[in-house]
Design a protein around this motif. Structure first.
Motif, PDB file in Angstrom:
ATOM      1  N   ALA A   1       0.834  -1.197   0.000  1.00 58.60           N
ATOM      2  CA  ALA A   1       0.000   0.000   0.000  1.00 58.60           C
ATOM      3  C   ALA A   1       0.876   1.257   0.000  1.00 58.60           C
ATOM      4  N   LEU A   2       0.535   2.202  -0.863  1.00 58.59           N
ATOM      5  CA  LEU A   2       1.250   3.481  -0.956  1.00 58.59           C
ATOM      6  C   LEU A   2       0.500   4.536  -0.163  1.00 58.59           C
ATOM      7  N   GLY A   3       1.228   5.449   0.456  1.00 55.31           N
ATOM      8  CA  GLY A   3       0.562   6.503   1.216  1.00 55.31           C
ATOM      9  C   GLY A   3       1.531   7.233   2.108  1.00 55.31           C
ATOM     10  N   GLY A   4       1.000   7.725   3.219  1.00 60.37           N
ATOM     11  CA  GLY A   4       1.844   8.480   4.117  1.00 60.37           C
ATOM     12  C   GLY A   4       1.163   8.817   5.423  1.00 60.37           C
ATOM     13  N   TYR A   5       1.841   9.633   6.203  1.00 56.67           N
ATOM     14  CA  TYR A   5       1.336  10.035   7.514  1.00 56.67           C
ATOM     15  C   TYR A   5       1.833  11.437   7.841  1.00 56.67           C
ATOM     16  N   ALA A   6       1.190  12.048   8.797  1.00 54.45           N
ATOM     17  CA  ALA A   6       1.622  13.353   9.307  1.00 54.45           C
ATOM     18  C   ALA A   6       1.296  13.428  10.792  1.00 54.45           C
ATOM     19  N   THR A   7       2.231  13.972  11.559  1.00 55.28           N
ATOM     20  CA  THR A   7       2.031  14.197  12.985  1.00 55.28           C
ATOM     21  C   THR A   7       2.157  15.686  13.245  1.00 55.28           C
ATOM     22  N   LEU A   8       1.069  16.298  13.696  1.00 55.82           N
ATOM     23  CA  LEU A   8       1.045  17.727  14.009  1.00 55.82           C
ATOM     24  C   LEU A   8       1.218  17.903  15.513  1.00 55.82           C
ATOM     25  N   ASN A   9       2.204  18.704  15.905  1.00 54.72           N
ATOM     26  CA  ASN A   9       2.426  19.023  17.310  1.00 54.72           C
ATOM     27  C   ASN A   9       1.741  20.349  17.626  1.00 54.72           C
ATOM     28  N   ILE A  10       1.146  20.435  18.791  1.00 56.64           N
ATOM     29  CA  ILE A  10       0.428  21.638  19.212  1.00 56.64           C
ATOM     30  C   ILE A  10       1.315  22.411  20.199  1.00 56.64           C
ATOM     31  N   PRO A  11       1.951  23.499  19.740  1.00 53.47           N
ATOM     32  CA  PRO A  11       2.900  24.224  20.605  1.00 53.47           C
ATOM     33  C   PRO A  11       2.265  24.812  21.866  1.00 53.47           C
ATOM     34  N   ARG A  12       1.010  25.202  21.807  1.00 53.78           N
ATOM     35  CA  ARG A  12       0.364  25.816  22.984  1.00 53.78           C
ATOM     36  C   ARG A  12       0.074  24.796  24.081  1.00 53.78           C
ATOM     37  N   VAL A  13       0.075  23.505  23.715  1.00 50.11           N
ATOM     38  CA  VAL A  13      -0.123  22.435  24.696  1.00 50.11           C
ATOM     39  C   VAL A  13       1.044  21.460  24.530  1.00 50.11           C
ATOM     40  N   PRO A  14       2.173  21.738  25.170  1.00 50.22           N
ATOM     41  CA  PRO A  14       3.345  20.863  25.006  1.00 50.22           C
ATOM     42  C   PRO A  14       2.992  19.409  25.313  1.00 50.22           C
ATOM     43  N   GLY A  15       3.419  18.534  24.411  1.00 51.07           N
ATOM     44  CA  GLY A  15       3.154  17.108  24.574  1.00 51.07           C
ATOM     45  C   GLY A  15       1.962  16.604  23.786  1.00 51.07           C
ATOM     46  N   LEU A  16       1.086  17.506  23.326  1.00 55.27           N
ATOM     47  CA  LEU A  16      -0.110  17.092  22.585  1.00 55.27           C
ATOM     48  C   LEU A  16       0.190  17.054  21.088  1.00 55.27           C
ATOM     49  N   SER A  17      -0.210  15.971  20.439  1.00 52.58           N
ATOM     50  CA  SER A  17      -0.046  15.857  18.995  1.00 52.58           C
ATOM     51  C   SER A  17      -1.187  15.053  18.398  1.00 52.58           C
ATOM     52  N   PHE A  18      -1.373  15.219  17.094  1.00 56.24           N
ATOM     53  CA  PHE A  18      -2.388  14.496  16.340  1.00 56.24           C
ATOM     54  C   PHE A  18      -1.710  13.862  15.131  1.00 56.24           C
ATOM     55  N   THR A  19      -1.996  12.587  14.898  1.00 57.17           N
ATOM     56  CA  THR A  19      -1.376  11.849  13.799  1.00 57.17           C
ATOM     57  C   THR A  19      -2.461  11.242  12.921  1.00 57.17           C
ATOM     58  N   GLY A  20      -2.248  11.317  11.628  1.00 51.98           N
ATOM     59  CA  GLY A  20      -3.129  10.661  10.669  1.00 51.98           C
ATOM     60  C   GLY A  20      -2.294   9.944   9.629  1.00 51.98           C
ATOM     61  N   GLY A  21      -2.708   8.748   9.266  1.00 54.20           N
ATOM     62  CA  GLY A  21      -1.998   7.988   8.238  1.00 54.20           C
ATOM     63  C   GLY A  21      -2.997   7.311   7.311  1.00 54.20           C
ATOM     64  N   LEU A  22      -2.701   7.329   6.018  1.00 47.69           N
ATOM     65  CA  LEU A  22      -3.568   6.701   5.025  1.00 47.69           C
ATOM     66  C   LEU A  22      -2.698   5.993   3.997  1.00 47.69           C
ATOM     67  N   HIS A  23      -2.990   4.715   3.743  1.00 48.23           N
ATOM     68  CA  HIS A  23      -2.291   3.917   2.734  1.00 48.23           C
ATOM     69  C   HIS A  23      -3.338   3.156   1.923  1.00 48.23           C
ATOM     70  N   TYR A  24      -3.087   3.051   0.618  1.00 42.86           N
ATOM     71  CA  TYR A  24      -4.036   2.356  -0.266  1.00 42.86           C
ATOM     72  C   TYR A  24      -3.268   1.508  -1.280  1.00 42.86           C
ATOM     73  N   ALA A  25      -3.775   0.302  -1.514  1.00 46.04           N
ATOM     74  CA  ALA A  25      -3.206  -0.587  -2.526  1.00 46.04           C
ATOM     75  C   ALA A  25      -4.311  -0.981  -3.503  1.00 46.04           C
ATOM     76  N   PRO A  26      -4.190  -0.597  -4.778  1.00 40.61           N
ATOM     77  CA  PRO A  26      -5.155  -1.058  -5.783  1.00 40.61           C
ATOM     78  C   PRO A  26      -4.897  -2.535  -6.106  1.00 40.61           C
ATOM     79  N   SER A  27      -5.717  -3.094  -6.949  1.00 43.59           N
ATOM     80  CA  SER A  27      -5.618  -4.528  -7.236  1.00 43.59           C
ATOM     81  C   SER A  27      -4.261  -4.924  -7.814  1.00 43.59           C
ATOM     82  N   ILE A  28      -3.608  -4.041  -8.559  1.00 41.82           N
ATOM     83  CA  ILE A  28      -2.314  -4.371  -9.157  1.00 41.82           C
ATOM     84  C   ILE A  28      -1.230  -4.579  -8.093  1.00 41.82           C
ATOM     85  N   LEU A  29      -1.407  -3.979  -6.909  1.00 38.37           N
ATOM     86  CA  LEU A  29      -0.435  -4.118  -5.821  1.00 38.37           C
ATOM     87  C   LEU A  29      -0.918  -5.061  -4.722  1.00 38.37           C
TER      88      LEU A  29
END
Length: 186
Positions: free
Chosen positions: A100-128
């Motif tokens: 599956a091809l895709g990626g992720y991102a983790t956003l850190n919230i500077p106003r609340v040290p230690g808090l972050s949000f992560t999202g990841g999405l990967h997809y493989a079509p039938s050929i893969l």
């Protein structure tokens, strides 16, 4: 059989500090997942391996390879990765996998040290996709809080779905649900 799978996961996680950047353990109502990432968040590459056991005898293995770097999204410090995640899964009657091809991102919230949000999405079509998988979609969303310098707790949602190839046909949720867990950094 269930005890031996969990024992192997625990032993693998215990040995992980010798070669890991972080170890991640998460639970849903129906599954347990262990993930080892071999490099740290500051490296240009990220490689990892994970194992998920879902009730009913479903085993899922993943291998990850991503290029990663630091950026900013809306002035929020962000770590992003782009690459691939290989999956192999085995159930009683069917098995399969995908690159599956895709990626992720983790956003850190500077106003609340230690808090972050992560999202990841990967997809493989039938050929893969191979085996009984015709395609595969993986989505994971998390909210994390760094409790101490080298450990965080998180909660989120995980969705891993495949469309079965002939002769079975139909959508199968390999793993789906609200998750909670912890990550330890080395």
């Amino acid at each position: 059989m269930k005890v031996s799978r969990i024992s192997v996961m625990v032993l693998s996680l215990a040995a992980a500090p010798a070669f890991a950047g972080d170890v991640d353990l998460s639970l849903t109502d129906d599954s347990v997942k262990g993930q080892v990432n071999f490099l740290g968040n500051n490296d240009d590459l990220q490689m990892g391996a994970g194992y998920t056991y879902r009730e009913g005898g479903l085993d899922i293995l993943n291998l990850d390879f991503h290029a990663q770097g630091r950026t900013a999204i809306g002035n929020l410090p962000t770590t992003a990765g782009l690459g691939m995640r290989g999956f192999a899964w085995d159930a009683d009657q069917v098995d399969g996998g995908a690159i599956a091809l895709g990626g992720y991102a983790t956003l850190n919230i500077p106003r609340v040290p230690g808090l972050s949000f992560t999202g990841g999405l990967h997809y493989a079509p039938s050929i893969l996709s191979f085996g009984d998988s015709d395609d595969l979609t993986s989505l994971e969303l998390r909210a994390s809080y760094r409790v101490i310098r080298n450990a965080e707790v998180f909660a989120g949602y995980r969705y891993l779905n495949t469309e079965l190839d002939r002769p079975f046909r139909g959508d199968v949720d390999l793993d789906d649900g609200i998750l909670a867990g912890m990550k330890i950094y080395f």
